[in-house]
Write a protein that holds these residues in place. Sequence first.
Motif, mmCIF file in Angstrom:
data_model
loop_
_atom_site.group_PDB
_atom_site.id
_atom_site.type_symbol
_atom_site.label_atom_id
_atom_site.label_comp_id
_atom_site.label_asym_id
_atom_site.label_seq_id
_atom_site.Cartn_x
_atom_site.Cartn_y
_atom_site.Cartn_z
ATOM 1 N N SER A 55 0.824 -1.207 0.000
ATOM 2 C CA SER A 55 0.000 0.000 0.000
ATOM 3 C C SER A 55 0.861 1.260 0.000
ATOM 4 C CB SER A 55 -0.940 0.002 1.209
ATOM 5 O OG SER A 55 -0.218 0.046 2.426
ATOM 6 N N ILE A 56 1.923 1.258 0.794
ATOM 7 C CA ILE A 56 2.807 2.429 0.854
ATOM 8 C C ILE A 56 3.543 2.612 -0.470
ATOM 9 C CG2 ILE A 56 4.850 3.406 1.967
ATOM 10 C CD1 ILE A 56 3.946 1.964 4.542
ATOM 11 N N SER A 57 4.122 1.534 -0.984
ATOM 12 C CA SER A 57 4.925 1.655 -2.204
ATOM 13 C C SER A 57 4.070 2.052 -3.404
ATOM 14 C CB SER A 57 5.658 0.341 -2.491
ATOM 15 O OG SER A 57 4.746 -0.725 -2.677
ATOM 16 N N CYS A 58 2.868 1.454 -3.547
ATOM 17 C CA CYS A 58 2.006 1.801 -4.680
ATOM 18 C C CYS A 58 1.534 3.247 -4.588
ATOM 19 C CB CYS A 58 0.802 0.867 -4.731
ATOM 20 S SG CYS A 58 1.156 -0.748 -5.438
ATOM 21 N N SER A 59 1.136 3.674 -3.406
ATOM 22 C CA SER A 59 0.653 5.038 -3.241
ATOM 23 C C SER A 59 1.751 6.061 -3.534
ATOM 24 C CB SER A 59 0.122 5.233 -1.823
ATOM 25 O OG SER A 59 -0.390 6.537 -1.645
ATOM 26 N N VAL A 60 2.943 5.814 -3.000
ATOM 27 C CA VAL A 60 4.040 6.763 -3.187
ATOM 28 C C VAL A 60 4.500 6.799 -4.644
ATOM 29 C CG1 VAL A 60 6.455 7.248 -2.617
ATOM 30 C CG2 VAL A 60 4.835 6.636 -0.805
ATOM 31 N N THR A 61 4.720 5.636 -5.251
ATOM 32 C CA THR A 61 5.258 5.625 -6.614
ATOM 33 C C THR A 61 4.260 6.180 -7.622
ATOM 34 O OG1 THR A 61 4.553 3.304 -6.834
ATOM 35 C CG2 THR A 61 6.834 3.704 -6.195
ATOM 36 N N HIS A 62 2.977 5.835 -7.495
ATOM 37 C CA HIS A 62 1.990 6.374 -8.425
ATOM 38 C C HIS A 62 1.792 7.877 -8.217
ATOM 39 C CE1 HIS A 62 0.958 2.168 -9.243
ATOM 40 N NE2 HIS A 62 0.388 2.614 -10.328
ATOM 41 N N SER A 63 1.916 8.335 -6.984
ATOM 42 C CA SER A 63 1.784 9.767 -6.719
ATOM 43 C C SER A 63 2.945 10.555 -7.322
ATOM 44 C CB SER A 63 1.715 10.023 -5.212
ATOM 45 O OG SER A 63 0.562 9.415 -4.649
ATOM 46 N N LEU A 64 4.134 9.979 -7.285
ATOM 47 C CA LEU A 64 5.303 10.680 -7.829
ATOM 48 C C LEU A 64 5.201 10.905 -9.332
ATOM 49 C CD1 LEU A 64 8.239 8.960 -5.871
ATOM 50 C CD2 LEU A 64 7.416 11.312 -5.615
ATOM 51 N N VAL A 65 4.490 10.040 -10.028
ATOM 52 C CA VAL A 65 4.410 10.169 -11.490
ATOM 53 C C VAL A 65 3.088 10.785 -11.946
ATOM 54 C CG1 VAL A 65 6.018 8.288 -11.906
ATOM 55 C CG2 VAL A 65 3.572 7.793 -11.777
ATOM 56 N N VAL A 66 2.336 11.406 -11.035
ATOM 57 C CA VAL A 66 1.091 12.067 -11.426
ATOM 58 C C VAL A 66 1.312 13.124 -12.517
ATOM 59 C CG1 VAL A 66 -0.641 13.715 -10.593
ATOM 60 C CG2 VAL A 66 -0.299 11.562 -9.404
#
Length: 302
Positions: A55-66
């Motif tokens: 949950s942490i990794s998916c949220s952070v990585t997808h947010s970085l590439v918004v």
Amino acid sequence: FLTGEGLNWWSMRAVAITALLGAVAARSSASGVATRENGKMSTAGYVARVGLAGSISCSVTHSLVVPLDNVKTRMQTMPDLGPVRAATHVVREKGYRALLNGLRPTMVGYWLQGAAKFGGYEALKLAGRQLFWTRDGEVHEPATMAARLPLMLTAAGIAEMGACLLLCPLETAKLRIQMGMGGRGMMGTLSGIVRSEGFGTLYKGLAPIAMRQVPYTMVKLVCYDAIAGFVAEGIRRAAGREPDPHFVSLTAGLTAGSAAAVVSQPADVLLTRLCGTTATTQLVECVIARGMWQQLDYLRTL
């Protein structure tokens, strides 16, 4: 439930899942009886930690590439634009902050999706081992990757399908926001869609999002497991030592992620064209056929 003020339902769900995973992980660490048998972490503790990390990794990585996601969405709805022109178009319309449109639904959606995908994948793999490979009370896992492949692919597909049910409404909201058709923030967009188009519209893109996410996850997770094992074994044979786990993870992750992105790209275009529009939009190129088979026919015309 999407029109109330205060804590929004989707954020509350993300917090609840995080709290549950954290509680199980903490309990597994604190209680030696509950979590350790023969020196190994219990199944519940392992799955909870994987789910929380996912949950942490998916949220952070997808947010970085918004910002890149906003550019990609613009290119998919305006095919004549290249990456630079698409980025310029977004900035000229609403300023640099527009590159962050859809950040909140991305953070919440992929927090939920990551927990379900990674935690579910590991839980289903463990359950499958117990179900199919247990003989005389012991698990005898096949030695070859080919023999393990059906279970891994099935576990990844089922886990991602469940994750899609959590992600789909937030992905719809994100696309509306990125295309300038959203309401006031994430909750304003979700409540606006429900009021004007009905609750079912939140799941309008379930078929294409599953067509995108399920193959993506199956390729990514299975390739990751296979590549990580191949790289680690190669280093052991060549150097005669244990490999650096960070190097193995990074190599496997980059390779598996690249392969998965290629597999999921066609359905990603379909999702943007389907969910990023309403019946009254002026973006005529986004109005496409309804139904999965008609949508597949549409993809072939692109």
